[in-house]
Design an enzyme around this catalytic site. Structure first.
Site, PDB file in Angstrom:
ATOM      1  N   ASP A  98       0.771  -1.128   0.111  1.00  0.00           N
ATOM      2  CA  ASP A  98      -0.102   0.080  -0.026  1.00  0.00           C
ATOM      3  C   ASP A  98       1.041   1.335  -0.110  1.00  0.00           C
ATOM      4  O   ASP A  98       1.794   1.375   0.923  1.00  0.00           O
ATOM      5  CB  ASP A  98      -0.648  -0.035   1.378  1.00  0.00           C
ATOM      6  N   ILE A  99       0.616   1.952  -0.970  1.00  0.00           N
ATOM      7  CA  ILE A  99       1.609   3.197  -1.282  1.00  0.00           C
ATOM      8  C   ILE A  99       1.649   4.235  -0.075  1.00  0.00           C
ATOM      9  O   ILE A  99       2.658   4.920   0.375  1.00  0.00           O
ATOM     10  CB  ILE A  99       1.097   3.964  -2.389  1.00  0.00           C
ATOM     11  N   GLY A 125      -9.481   4.850  -5.982  1.00  0.00           N
ATOM     12  CA  GLY A 125      -8.261   4.255  -5.978  1.00  0.00           C
ATOM     13  C   GLY A 125      -7.168   4.876  -5.195  1.00  0.00           C
ATOM     14  O   GLY A 125      -7.228   5.008  -3.820  1.00  0.00           O
ATOM     15  N   ASP A 175      -5.677   7.687  -4.966  1.00  0.00           N
ATOM     16  CA  ASP A 175      -6.049   8.952  -4.387  1.00  0.00           C
ATOM     17  C   ASP A 175      -6.939   9.003  -3.164  1.00  0.00           C
ATOM     18  O   ASP A 175      -6.657   9.575  -2.310  1.00  0.00           O
ATOM     19  CB  ASP A 175      -6.953   9.771  -5.666  1.00  0.00           C
ATOM     20  N   THR A 227      -3.279   2.748 -14.539  1.00  0.00           N
ATOM     21  CA  THR A 227      -3.748   1.284 -14.675  1.00  0.00           C
ATOM     22  C   THR A 227      -5.047   0.972 -13.820  1.00  0.00           C
ATOM     23  O   THR A 227      -5.508  -0.402 -13.901  1.00  0.00           O
ATOM     24  CB  THR A 227      -2.564   0.258 -14.327  1.00  0.00           C
ATOM     25  N   GLY A 228      -5.692   1.790 -13.057  1.00  0.00           N
ATOM     26  CA  GLY A 228      -6.707   1.273 -12.327  1.00  0.00           C
ATOM     27  C   GLY A 228      -7.996   1.980 -13.005  1.00  0.00           C
ATOM     28  O   GLY A 228      -8.401   1.469 -14.371  1.00  0.00           O
ATOM     29  N   TYR A 230      -8.402   4.501 -14.534  1.00  0.00           N
ATOM     30  CA  TYR A 230      -8.028   5.035 -16.052  1.00  0.00           C
ATOM     31  C   TYR A 230      -7.906   3.939 -17.075  1.00  0.00           C
ATOM     32  O   TYR A 230      -7.621   4.096 -18.303  1.00  0.00           O
ATOM     33  CB  TYR A 230      -7.037   5.928 -15.878  1.00  0.00           C
TER      34      TYR A 230
END
Ligand code: ADP
Length: 170
Positions: free
Chosen positions: A10-11, A32, A34, A123-124, A126
């Site tokens: 997890d970022i 996502g 964000d 890649t999510g 979008y």
């Protein structure tokens, strides 16, 4: 030279100088990565984004560009918000995706960030195909001229991790 690493995770939990957010051009929140960043980082990040909309980015942040804010309560010091392109079947938008990575590193250089974590931009929601997204990410970071020491790709699931490790030759 920049060292490129790759982890599954997890970022928002990364102990790095800056994490990159796959934002949308409104800068005012989304799903996502964000959503996860704003939830974990607290209201200070959204306040800083609102200030950006009220000053330099009245029309929003253009696709392929990047801008930094505080990271609020996150372990990182800064969040670098970038807007990746939406995937298109009829138009090649690869240059914009590469620009998101490059511009994020340029902002990181301006901040003096030594360690930067990236998600798999676009890649999510979008819709960018993971394999191609990983290829562009790895190639762009490898070619970038940057003072960042470590770029860490943080991948949320196994297919994403597999795509990135394959392109990195790991
Ligand atoms: P975009 O709108 O640019 O496609 P998303 O946030 O929808 O951005 O997705 C980008 C990538 O980030 C996807 O591969 C998604 O699985 C991944 N992702 C979602 N949440 C996290 C998280 N907390 N940490 C790291 N990666 C994440």
């Amino acid at each position: 030279m920049v060292t490129i690493t790759c982890v599954r995770g997890d970022i928002t939990q990364q102990h790095v100088d800056a994490i990159v957010n796959a934002a949308n051009s409104s800068l005012l929140g989304g799903g996502g990565v964000d959503g996860a960043i704003h939830r974990a980082g607290g209201p200070e990040i959204l306040d800083a984004c609102r200030d950006l909309r009220a000053s330099h980015y009245g029309k929003g942040l253009p696709t392929g560009r990047a801008v930094a804010t505080t990271a609020g309560r996150l372990p990182a010091r800064w969040v670098i918000h970038t807007v990746g392109p939406r995937w298109s079947n009829s138009e090649d938008r690869s240059a914009l995706l590469a620009s998101s990575y490059r511009e994020s590193l340029r902002v990181a250089d301006e901040l003096g960030a030594m360690t930067v974590a990236f998600p798999a931009i676009s890649t999510g929601i979008y819709g960018w195909p993971m394999n191609d997204g990983a290829h562009i990410a790895v190639a762009t970071v490898r070619e970038a001229k940057t003072t960042v020491r470590e770029v860490r790709f943080v991948l949320f699931d196994e297919p994403a991790y597999a795509a990135f490790t394959a392109h990195l030759g790991l």
